[in-house]
Each structure stands twice: as structure tokens, then as C-alpha cells.
Write a protein that holds these residues in place. Sequence first.
Motif, mmCIF file in Angstrom:
data_model
loop_
_atom_site.group_PDB
_atom_site.id
_atom_site.type_symbol
_atom_site.label_atom_id
_atom_site.label_comp_id
_atom_site.label_asym_id
_atom_site.label_seq_id
_atom_site.Cartn_x
_atom_site.Cartn_y
_atom_site.Cartn_z
ATOM 1 N N UNK A 19 1.025 -1.277 -0.225
ATOM 2 C CA UNK A 19 0.190 0.143 -0.224
ATOM 3 C C UNK A 19 0.811 0.885 -0.219
ATOM 4 N N UNK A 20 1.870 1.614 0.664
ATOM 5 C CA UNK A 20 2.846 2.347 0.720
ATOM 6 C C UNK A 20 3.511 2.815 -0.727
ATOM 7 N N UNK A 21 3.810 0.972 -1.238
ATOM 8 C CA UNK A 21 4.452 2.013 -2.024
ATOM 9 C C UNK A 21 3.756 2.513 -3.315
ATOM 10 N N UNK A 22 2.263 1.915 -3.539
ATOM 11 C CA UNK A 22 1.392 2.613 -4.127
ATOM 12 C C UNK A 22 0.667 3.909 -4.271
ATOM 13 N N UNK A 23 0.557 4.244 -2.622
ATOM 14 C CA UNK A 23 0.678 5.534 -2.906
ATOM 15 C C UNK A 23 1.815 6.667 -2.966
ATOM 16 N N UNK A 24 3.402 6.035 -2.680
ATOM 17 C CA UNK A 24 4.144 6.409 -3.457
ATOM 18 C C UNK A 24 4.556 6.783 -4.835
ATOM 19 N N UNK A 25 3.873 5.680 -5.772
ATOM 20 C CA UNK A 25 2.893 5.694 -7.073
ATOM 21 C C UNK A 25 2.472 6.907 -7.509
ATOM 22 N N UNK A 26 1.552 7.022 -6.841
ATOM 23 C CA UNK A 26 -0.098 7.562 -7.233
ATOM 24 C C UNK A 26 1.010 9.077 -7.307
ATOM 25 N N UNK A 27 1.351 9.043 -5.756
ATOM 26 C CA UNK A 27 1.794 10.610 -5.606
ATOM 27 C C UNK A 27 3.088 11.092 -7.150
ATOM 28 N N UNK A 28 3.606 10.140 -7.115
ATOM 29 C CA UNK A 28 4.453 10.901 -7.846
ATOM 30 C C UNK A 28 4.302 10.898 -9.392
ATOM 31 N N UNK A 29 3.374 9.403 -10.053
ATOM 32 C CA UNK A 29 2.880 9.935 -11.205
ATOM 33 C C UNK A 29 1.599 10.518 -11.744
ATOM 34 N N UNK A 30 0.754 10.456 -10.210
ATOM 35 C CA UNK A 30 -0.507 11.338 -10.407
ATOM 36 C C UNK A 30 -0.638 13.182 -10.338
ATOM 37 N N UNK A 32 1.095 16.873 -9.556
ATOM 38 C CA UNK A 32 2.046 17.164 -9.688
ATOM 39 C C UNK A 32 2.894 17.856 -8.351
ATOM 40 N N UNK A 33 3.881 18.192 -7.820
ATOM 41 C CA UNK A 33 4.509 18.431 -7.246
ATOM 42 C C UNK A 33 3.681 19.571 -5.779
ATOM 43 N N UNK A 34 3.142 21.094 -6.379
ATOM 44 C CA UNK A 34 2.386 21.705 -6.078
ATOM 45 C C UNK A 34 1.603 21.429 -5.419
ATOM 46 N N UNK A 35 0.750 20.308 -6.711
ATOM 47 C CA UNK A 35 -0.001 19.366 -5.804
ATOM 48 C C UNK A 35 -0.383 18.970 -4.214
ATOM 49 N N UNK A 36 0.677 17.750 -4.640
ATOM 50 C CA UNK A 36 0.942 16.907 -3.433
ATOM 51 C C UNK A 36 1.480 17.653 -2.129
ATOM 52 N N UNK A 37 2.226 18.893 -2.700
ATOM 53 C CA UNK A 37 2.579 19.270 -1.479
ATOM 54 C C UNK A 37 1.073 20.021 -0.597
ATOM 55 N N UNK A 96 -8.429 3.146 7.977
ATOM 56 C CA UNK A 96 -8.196 4.155 8.636
ATOM 57 C C UNK A 96 -7.541 5.037 7.221
ATOM 58 N N UNK A 97 -8.055 6.747 7.451
ATOM 59 C CA UNK A 97 -8.174 7.433 6.456
ATOM 60 C C UNK A 97 -6.876 8.339 7.155
ATOM 61 N N UNK A 98 -5.471 7.993 6.556
ATOM 62 C CA UNK A 98 -4.360 8.684 7.098
ATOM 63 C C UNK A 98 -4.207 9.007 5.180
ATOM 64 N N UNK A 99 -2.206 9.712 5.484
ATOM 65 C CA UNK A 99 -2.579 10.702 3.701
ATOM 66 C C UNK A 99 -2.274 9.420 2.913
ATOM 67 N N UNK A 100 -1.543 8.232 3.822
ATOM 68 C CA UNK A 100 -1.632 7.422 2.291
ATOM 69 C C UNK A 100 -2.863 6.803 1.834
ATOM 70 N N UNK A 101 -3.334 6.758 1.652
ATOM 71 C CA UNK A 101 -5.026 5.958 1.763
ATOM 72 C C UNK A 101 -5.700 7.490 1.787
ATOM 73 N N UNK A 102 -5.628 8.826 1.602
ATOM 74 C CA UNK A 102 -6.184 9.437 1.030
ATOM 75 C C UNK A 102 -5.444 9.862 -0.002
ATOM 76 N N UNK A 103 -4.231 9.554 -0.569
ATOM 77 C CA UNK A 103 -3.882 9.661 -1.791
ATOM 78 C C UNK A 103 -4.567 8.859 -2.706
#
Length: 630
Positions: A19-30, A32-37, A96-103
Motif C-alpha cells: 500500500x505504501x509503495x502504491x501510494x508513493x507511485x500514485x503521488x509521483x505519477x498522478x 504535480x509537486x505543487x498538488x502533492x505539497x 483508517x484514512x491516513x495520508x497514504x489512504x487519502x492519496x
Amino acid sequence: MGQAQSGEQQAPPSHEEVSQQLAVKFAQKCFTSLELCSLKDVFKSLADNEQHVRYLKEDTIARFLEIPDILGASPVIFQMVSYIGAFPFLHDAPAVLGLDQMIMVITIMTERYRRILAKGATDRTKLLFNSLAVYDRKLSKTASQVEKKEQRESERRTDGRTVPNSSVAGFAVDEPGEDEDETPDEDDDELVLAAFASMDYLEAFKQENRHTAHGSMIPADNFRKLIMLLLLIAPLEPQESLAVHAGRLVGDELENLRSTAECILAAFLNVETSPGIRFSRFNSIIPVSLPYLFNGFNSLFERFLFSKNLDFSKHKDEGKSTATPDPKTPLHVPQPLLQDQGSIMNINILSQLSFFLPGSSLFRRLRLLYSGDNDGFSMGSFESKVFNWRAPTILLVRGTRLQEESGPGYHAAGSSAEATFTATLPPRRFPTGSRNDKSDQVTFGAYIGEPWRHTHREAFGGDDTTLFQLEPMHDVFQASSLNTDRATFSKPSAATAHPGVAFGCPPSGKTTHNRHTSGLMELGPVSLVLDSSFEFGCFTHDFRSRGGAFRNSVVRKFDFQERFAVESLEIWGCGGDDEAKVQAERWAWEAREAEARRRINLGTGDIEADRALLEMAGLIGGNRSGGSMG
């Protein structure tokens, strides 16, 4: 030793690691850096902290998204996001809706997952169904018994003629003989498989993550609340506050929103007898009748990607205070969703249309071209107002059902106009489309992508021509490739047997010999007909026939017909200022031509002067004789 170690199978990663790996992949690919920030900043400002775990609660999400309390949709939305937050291990839901889950949630709800999960992940229909469904064996059994009972009633309604795949008028049912625990052909969710494949974990987790829909259904009341919210957010733009649409949640506006939602809900089930919606109905109706139903989620959940604390539109110079805005600079005021007022069209109808027509051509882009209430119910007025529009149009017609010939209070004489119209139709053999309606009001429509024109032997309308019903039940009839008799416009003349506007019927010049000699109109298997005076209309759905210009309904798999007296008729043009400018220029040209003809003063005795006037007007000259002037 090296060979022994290489032969050992490495243990698959844990659920949490995947789940953490997929969240990282979603964050990087889906994102922008400003949106993620921005997402991280929004999450930090909203999250509760308990035992060193930061997470979002139901009321926090509802308050941030500004979901109105009056709709009661907050628990439904929280159920959805808690389920989707467990992606790709959906059997672990609720999450539980943590940051990874919200991604995960934002990536899927805004359809950004398509950027990396395009293979085998063309839609999210099953995922959304499961996020809304509940498991209740007792309710599922009750629903199955109700469907079988109404299946038998439907067969009795067809005058002793059993109709395959038929159902009781008023709602859809599953195919006859369907087992109550029927599940989709694929037990594995396509999005889940695509996610595992993208990380090379497909084989490790494919069997473990099987997720079925046995006995599950979406409660009718939950889906009603969700539809009302989706109608409200359909025109929402990114960063736009839902408070802008607060006026739609009071008084008559709220009641209209609720009634529109009921029409859509009626496509899935009979709310008086069925407790919920099963996957087979959901999966068959959504792609055809409501393909864009969930598009409003895109803008709603993108709110998480815009932090007010990270507003880079404001700049500060060193040693200077923030510059104040110029009071002379005009503020951006959004255009109204509807620029014109109609008796049929309103914001809720517009939102309903956007569930199966692209919203980019609807919101803030519709113009009222013709209204029977304002311009008169005549084909001449219709032609003058509509024929110069060079972009797609939407026809809407609303009326009241004509009384059944055998119904209570029916008088054989009736009105002469109604009798004349009825005499042109084949003998009635189909029931109405629904029988549990509180009123006899019906609303039909058509989307036409081509400009209107006169027809005799050849109809017009491309493959995107669509027939639909909005009230009392939502239904969509897409164009078929088997027949191109999609739209006709025939004014009264000696050569026209049945003038009027029709969809799905052959033009008058193509009428078969039998129909021509009998004097009856030739109705298509799926067709809408309006007479030349725009007083009466007839919609026909002959489910057993094939080869029509429009496909059969996926909602009502039986024969029905609606005959109605027209109350309102409107034509709306899809387009912006450019299309309106072209139409205005065409109108101006026609006005100049008409004025030029009016000013020609013939009969003065000066034949040469009269001829010169006609040549200047373009009426004679070249190969035109202009007739005798002697």
C-alpha cells in the motif's frame, strides 16, 4: 551456496508495504509537486492525532468538502472513501484514512489513476458499486422474491404473449432465471489487478485479493442521497465552493432536486417494493444511461489539492508589504449555468443531461433557440428559430399522458384534435412505460449533433444522435448502426402524408406501400413523434423488434408506449458566442433579403427599371429568367 540462495523464493511484501509503495507511485505519477505539497498541507491541517496516528474523520471530510447536511449524504461519502482508501486490499476495508489512504482516494475519485493504470482499467464501475454496497442476505433474498413476482406480473400484462427478458413496467430487473447470488464474470477488480501488475506483484496477490459481490446491494435511500449530491456537484469547477449552489437547496429548488433524483433512481429499482440495487443492474445501466454520473467527484475531491496556505499568486517584495489589489481591476464573476430561462430546462435537468452528455458542451454553453410558450407552437416558428444554428441542439418536450382508451373516464369522442392524431397511429397494443407514477407527466428529448434541415426521403442525424426520457424515469436510447432514420422534419404539404418532427421513424418519402395506403404513420421500434401542430406526441418502445434507428432500453426490457398531449417544447443550442454570432449573422442576412424583396416596386410601367431592381436583388440574371414581365 550462491545457487542455493538464488533458488530461494523471496517472501512477498506485506499489505502495508504494498500500500505504501502504491501510494508513493500514485503521488509521483498522478500529482504535480505543487498538488502533492498542497495535499500534505491540507491533510496536516485537518487530521486528528490519536496514538501517533494521523487520520481524517467523517465530519472533517464532510466539512472540508462542504457537503450540505440537508442532503444526508455525508455518511454515504465516508463509506465510499473508507472503502476506496483500503485499495488495493479491498477486503481490509474500511480503512483508517491516513495520508497514504487519502492519496488512494483522491487518485481514484478524480480518475487520475488512468495515467498509470490504463491497461485493463478503463472504468471504476465495480469499485464504486462495492464502495456503496452493504451485505444483507435477508434483504437480498427479499429483493430476489420481489423480482420474480413482478416478472410473472409483467408476462401477464402482455395480453397473453410472453415477452423474453421482460419486466414489470417501472424499473429494471435482472435477466430471467438469474440466481440471487450472481456475481460479475470477473471476481477480481480490474483496477486492483492493474495496480498489482504495475508493481510486479500480480501473481503474489491475485488469488488472495478475490472480492465478490455475493448478496450485496446498494440501499435505495443511500443511493437517493448520493444522486442528489451528484446533481448538485455536476457543474462544480475545481476550487469552486459548493456554497455557490446553496440556492438549489431551499424551498421549491430543493423539492425539484429531490424529484429529479427520484426519476434517476427509478431507472434502477421500484423504491416501493425493492430494498436496494444489485450489481447486475448497476453494471448494465451505468455505462449506457449514466456514463458520466460520477464525474462531479473529480472537481469535488480536487479540493484536497489546493491549499489556501500555499497561495503562490501573492508575491512579496523584500522590505515591502504585500501589494494591495487595484480596485479598478474587475473581479471575475462566473457566468450563470443557464443563460436563458425555459419552462422545461432548469439547473437540475441540466445536471441530469450531463450524466450522459458531455458537460463541457452544456454548462454555461446552452442557449434557448425556440420555446413553444414564447414563440408559438408552429413548425414555421420552429424552423425560423432553429435551422440557422450550426452546432448541436437538444430538443425537450413535456406533456401529459392521454387517457387509456379503456381507462376510467375515457370518452370515445374526445377532442377532435386528439382523435385526428390517434387515428394516424397504429392500434395501441403496448402499456405505458411505468404505472406507479404519482402524476401522468412525461418528459422526452433528443440530442442532435447536426444542423436541422427539411427531410423527404432521407433523414438526418449522425451516430451521436440520442433519444432519452427524463421523467418519470431516466432512460437513454443510443443510436444504432442498423438504421439511419434518426431525425426528420416535414412541414405540411400535399406530398407529405404525416408532417411533423420525428426520431427513429422513416421519412415520409420512404413510407412503405402498406402504411401509405392505410393512412397510418410508420412508427420505428424505438421512436418519438410530434405532430405538425405540436399538440400531441407519441413515444414507442417495441422491445421485441430489431433493426431500429435507436437501441432498446437497458432499463425496461419490455414493450411500452407513451401517448401524450404536449405542454411545452424547447430547443436548446449547444455552443458559445461563436455559434451565436454565426446564427445572428444568418438572421441578419435573411432580414436584409426579405427587406430587399419587400421594397421592390413592380408594375410601374418601366420594364427596364423593374428588371434592374430584380437583378440588384439577385432574383434574376445569369441563368435566371425571372419570369415574364410583359
